[in-house]
Design a protein around this motif. Structure first.
Motif, short mmCIF file in Angstrom:
data_model
loop_
_atom_site.label_atom_id
_atom_site.label_comp_id
_atom_site.label_asym_id
_atom_site.label_seq_id
_atom_site.Cartn_x
_atom_site.Cartn_y
_atom_site.Cartn_z
N GLU A 36 0.82 -1.22 0.00
CA GLU A 36 0.00 0.00 0.00
C GLU A 36 0.85 1.27 0.00
O GLU A 36 0.50 2.27 -0.61
CB GLU A 36 -0.95 -0.01 1.20
CG GLU A 36 -2.05 1.02 1.11
CD GLU A 36 -2.96 0.81 -0.10
OE1 GLU A 36 -3.40 1.83 -0.67
OE2 GLU A 36 -3.21 -0.34 -0.48
N ARG A 37 1.98 1.22 0.69
CA ARG A 37 2.85 2.40 0.77
C ARG A 37 3.40 2.76 -0.60
O ARG A 37 3.44 3.93 -0.97
CB ARG A 37 3.98 2.12 1.76
CG ARG A 37 4.78 3.35 2.11
CD ARG A 37 5.85 3.02 3.10
NE ARG A 37 7.02 2.67 2.30
CZ ARG A 37 8.03 1.98 2.72
NH1 ARG A 37 8.05 1.48 3.93
NH2 ARG A 37 9.07 1.74 1.94
N LYS A 39 2.06 1.92 -3.52
CA LYS A 39 0.95 2.37 -4.37
C LYS A 39 0.61 3.83 -4.12
O LYS A 39 0.37 4.59 -5.04
CB LYS A 39 -0.28 1.49 -4.13
CG LYS A 39 -0.16 0.11 -4.71
CD LYS A 39 -1.40 -0.71 -4.44
CE LYS A 39 -1.23 -2.12 -4.95
NZ LYS A 39 -2.37 -2.96 -4.67
N THR A 40 0.62 4.21 -2.85
CA THR A 40 0.35 5.60 -2.50
C THR A 40 1.42 6.52 -3.07
O THR A 40 1.11 7.61 -3.59
CB THR A 40 0.28 5.76 -0.96
OG1 THR A 40 -0.72 4.88 -0.46
CG2 THR A 40 -0.05 7.18 -0.58
N ALA A 41 2.66 6.10 -3.00
CA ALA A 41 3.76 6.92 -3.53
C ALA A 41 3.64 7.07 -5.05
O ALA A 41 3.84 8.16 -5.59
CB ALA A 41 5.09 6.28 -3.17
N ILE A 42 3.31 5.99 -5.73
CA ILE A 42 3.19 6.05 -7.19
C ILE A 42 2.00 6.92 -7.60
O ILE A 42 2.07 7.65 -8.58
CB ILE A 42 3.09 4.63 -7.78
CG1 ILE A 42 4.45 3.94 -7.65
CG2 ILE A 42 2.64 4.65 -9.23
CD1 ILE A 42 4.47 2.49 -8.03
N GLU A 43 0.91 6.87 -6.85
CA GLU A 43 -0.25 7.69 -7.17
C GLU A 43 0.02 9.17 -6.93
O GLU A 43 -0.67 10.03 -7.48
CB GLU A 43 -1.45 7.24 -6.34
CG GLU A 43 -2.00 5.90 -6.79
CD GLU A 43 -3.07 5.36 -5.86
OE1 GLU A 43 -3.38 6.03 -4.85
OE2 GLU A 43 -3.59 4.27 -6.16
N ALA A 44 1.02 9.51 -6.12
CA ALA A 44 1.36 10.91 -5.85
C ALA A 44 2.23 11.52 -6.94
O ALA A 44 2.41 12.74 -6.97
CB ALA A 44 2.07 11.01 -4.51
N ILE A 45 2.73 10.72 -7.85
CA ILE A 45 3.65 11.24 -8.87
C ILE A 45 2.96 12.21 -9.85
O ILE A 45 3.49 13.30 -10.09
CB ILE A 45 4.34 10.09 -9.61
CG1 ILE A 45 5.29 9.37 -8.65
CG2 ILE A 45 5.11 10.60 -10.83
CD1 ILE A 45 5.90 8.11 -9.22
N PRO A 46 1.80 11.90 -10.44
CA PRO A 46 1.22 12.84 -11.40
C PRO A 46 0.93 14.23 -10.83
O PRO A 46 1.29 15.24 -11.46
CB PRO A 46 -0.06 12.14 -11.87
CG PRO A 46 0.24 10.70 -11.68
CD PRO A 46 1.07 10.63 -10.43
#
Length: 100
Positions: A36-37, A39-46
């Motif tokens: 989950e950590r 996934k959250t980091a990757i979703e913050a990229i855009p």
């Protein structure tokens, strides 16, 4: 207008490099198990990339652009990327029309 073979070759190679990096990321991410950590980091990229692109505009131009950048930043926290950018463009257009 003439066709310069070196320019055409440079454009095609840059396109190939761009496509390759995008596709390789999609292929590689399928083989990695993400918690989950991550996934959250990757979703913050855009949104982070969006802010990096519009931040110089916020500090180097007038009030209309600065307020539109703030509206875009707030919208990017909750809305999809396309909606955030659309809101920012509409905001700057309306503020410029209003004389800011």
């Amino acid at each position: 207008m003439t066709l310069d073979i070196n320019t055409l070759l440079a454009i095609l190679l840059m396109a190939l490099a761009t496509i390759s990096t995008r596709i390789s990321g999609l292929v590689l991410i399928r083989h990695i198990k993400l918690d989950e950590r991550w996934k959250t980091a990757i979703e913050a990229i855009p949104p982070a990339v969006l802010m990096a692109v519009i931040a110089p505009t916020a500090f180097a131009t007038g009030w209309a652009e600065t307020l539109a950048c703030a509206a875009t930043a707030l919208a990017a926290r909750r809305l999809p990327m396309l909606a955030s950018v659309t809101l920012g463009v509409a905001t700057v257009a309306l503020l410029r029309a209003a004389g800011f």
